[in-house]
Enzyme design. Structure first.
Site, PDB file in Angstrom:
ATOM      1  N   ARG A 136       0.806  -1.219   0.000  1.00  0.00           N
ATOM      2  CA  ARG A 136       0.000   0.000   0.000  1.00  0.00           C
ATOM      3  C   ARG A 136       0.848   1.283   0.000  1.00  0.00           C
ATOM      4  O   ARG A 136       0.366   2.357  -0.248  1.00  0.00           O
ATOM      5  CB  ARG A 136      -0.956  -0.060   1.205  1.00  0.00           C
ATOM      6  CG  ARG A 136      -1.732   1.172   1.540  1.00  0.00           C
ATOM      7  CD  ARG A 136      -2.679   1.579   0.426  1.00  0.00           C
ATOM      8  NE  ARG A 136      -3.396   2.791   0.798  1.00  0.00           N
ATOM      9  CZ  ARG A 136      -2.878   3.999   0.860  1.00  0.00           C
ATOM     10  NH1 ARG A 136      -1.614   4.178   0.560  1.00  0.00           N
ATOM     11  NH2 ARG A 136      -3.600   5.032   1.232  1.00  0.00           N
ATOM     12  N   LYS A 137       2.095   1.166   0.337  1.00  0.00           N
ATOM     13  CA  LYS A 137       3.032   2.313   0.363  1.00  0.00           C
ATOM     14  C   LYS A 137       2.464   3.499   1.138  1.00  0.00           C
ATOM     15  O   LYS A 137       2.211   4.580   0.592  1.00  0.00           O
ATOM     16  CB  LYS A 137       3.441   2.732  -1.045  1.00  0.00           C
ATOM     17  CG  LYS A 137       4.186   1.651  -1.795  1.00  0.00           C
ATOM     18  CD  LYS A 137       4.826   2.146  -3.063  1.00  0.00           C
ATOM     19  CE  LYS A 137       5.579   1.060  -3.795  1.00  0.00           C
ATOM     20  NZ  LYS A 137       4.752   0.016  -4.386  1.00  0.00           N
TER      21      LYS A 137
END
Ligand code: S5P
Length: 462
Positions: free
Chosen positions: A286-287
């Site tokens: 998901r960073k």
């Protein structure tokens, strides 16, 4: 002037002091070295330049530099004596004019020898190396006059550099004691101080073993696979159809859950069921990148409830290290992979940013299981990995059978180069997904990745 004479001269001009001194780190030290005044004693300057010249005579380098300010005149003198070009880096960044921060002439790829007066922690040396490396020079060797650290050479080696010193603390203490310039009690106090500093650091390093690092490492060994499948597809049917066939080959699946057109509440239970049956781990890419409070909700709430089903997520440290407690505080069995380098062309993660990621991880080892990284060659990756603060794993995307790139800035290196350089896991998406037969292809990536991994492990300690 020999080394002993030089040390005694240093004592005479007051460059070696004993007492209580507060260091930059806040620690109180019973001794202090200050070589700045040496420039006013031509005989000493000449003497130390000769000693350095002798020390470096067999080293291979094209240019010489000194770290401002104390080492500048010393390094200049050494450069003149050896008839080598001299360069230096401004202490303050220049925001106007030519914008050049390194003064002097050099060629891309030149090897630069760095001279400094002292080493304590090594951080200013690393900073210097990174600045020169960014300008296209190569740095391998540092020479310091005094090594006052407890394990400076080992620390520098760990980060991929060689440290050479003219004199170390032990030698100074012995000589001063012999000449009755320091009492045995004082000498012992100094030694006890450096030993306690060393023990403190070693104890801290012990803590770095993160349970989520161990979990992934154990699963790699158990499953005999270091392949992470990046299952970047847009429907659940495609997702589970591929996973069903490939799950046994992989150590972990990497998801981009927000790519799915038809995400619903069945996704997570189904994925967990596969993970249990096929024995792989789950990593949602998901960073996260926002402030602590925001990422906490993005991670734990919303429609995806990522924290409920993904053991690992990716974290950008652009907003600072407080994102880590924001995400993971109070959760069991959850950790992050910090993006320390990226594979995409023109990404903005420079060497300084990478180092700051390592510093943040060093301070928050309980939440960092590994780093995402990439590199242009085996050597480049080795140097990058040598700087990891602890036993974190290196996960590498941008991997295919052949070196290359795509039309949107992705850059690929080969499976073998990635693993030889130090990747513990390879992350592969389109290399497998776009093959005519993804199952056969996944097996091939697994075999090649595993072979390279074992070759590396058996030949070195990286
Ligand atoms: O620097 C990076 C970091 C990541 S996590 N470069 C990357 O490509 N990734 C991810 O790895 C990216 O988001 C994608 O999911 C995967 C690479 O996919 P591939 O199809 O190019 O192998």
């Amino acid at each position: 002037m020999n080394r002993d004479q030089f040390i005694l001269e240093l004592e005479k001009i007051g460059a070696i002091k004993f007492g209580n001194f507060t260091l930059k780190s806040g620690i109180i030290s019973p001794f202090y070295f200050d070589l700045r005044d040496m420039i006013s004693f031509p005989g000493m300057l000449e003497g130390v330049a000769e000693l350095i010249k002798d020390k470096i005579k067999d080293m291979d380098f094209d240019v010489i530099t000194g770290i401002p300010y104390t080492a500048l005149p010393i390094a200049t003198l050494v450069a003149v004596k050896l008839n080598k070009p001299f360069v230096y880096r401004r202490k303050e960044e220049k925001a106007y004019g030519t914008g050049k921060n390194i003064v002097g002439k050099f060629q891309q790829g030149d090897k630069c020898l760095v001279i400094d007066d002292l080493i304590t922690t090594g951080s200013s040396k690393i900073e210097t190396a990174e600045a020169y490396e960014q300008e296209g020079m190569k740095i391998e060797d540092f020479v310091v006059i005094i090594d006052r650290s407890d394990n400076g050479a080992a620390e520098m080696k760990h980060r991929g550099y060689n440290l050479h010193s003219l004199i170390d603390l032990e030698e100074i203490l012995l000589l001063l004691k012999k000449n009755k310039l320091i009492s045995a009690v004082k000498a012992k106090e100094v030694k006890d101080f450096t030993n306690s500093l060393k023990n403190y650091k070693e104890n801290k390093r012990e803590l770095v073993e993160n349970p989520l690092t161990r979990k992934l490492l154990n699963r790699i060994r158990q499953k005999r696979s270091n392949l992470i499948l990046s299952l970047d597809v847009t429907t659940q049917s495609e997702f589970f159809e591929i996973l069903d066939k490939v799950g046994n080959e992989i150590v972990m699946v990497k998801t981009h859950v927000d790519m799915l057109d038809d995400y619903d509440d069945n996704f997570a239970p189904r994925l967990l069921d596969y993970a249990a049956r096929q024995n792989f781990l789950i990593f949602e890419d998901r960073k996260f990148a926002d402030i602590g409070n925001t990422v906490r909700h993005q991670y734990r709430n919303g429609i995806y409830h990522i924290a409920d089903w993904a053991e690992y997520v990716t974290v950008h440290l652009v907003a600072g290290e407080f994102i880590l407690p924001g995400l993971f505080e109070g959760l069991e069995g959850r950790g992050g992979f910090v993006l320390a380098r990226m594979s995409s062309k023109g990404n903005l993660l420079n060497e300084t940013y990478t180092r700051k990621c390592f510093e943040a991880a060093r301070k928050n080892p309980q939440w960092v299981a590994g780093f995402i990284g990439h590199g242009s060659s085996v050597e480049d990756i080795k140097r990058f990995k040598a700087k990891f603060p602890g036993k974190e794993l290196l996960l590498m995307p941008g991997v295919k059978k052949e070196k290359g790139s795509d039309a949107m800035g992705q850059q690929y290196i080969t499976i073998e180069d990635a693993v030889k350089g130090g990747a513990d896991c390879i992350i592969v998406g389109r290399g497998i997904l776009q093959a005519p037969d993804p199952v056969t292809e996944a097996r091939l990536y697994r075999e090649r990745g595993w072979k390279a991994y074992n070759e590396r492990i058996s030949s070195s300690t990286i």
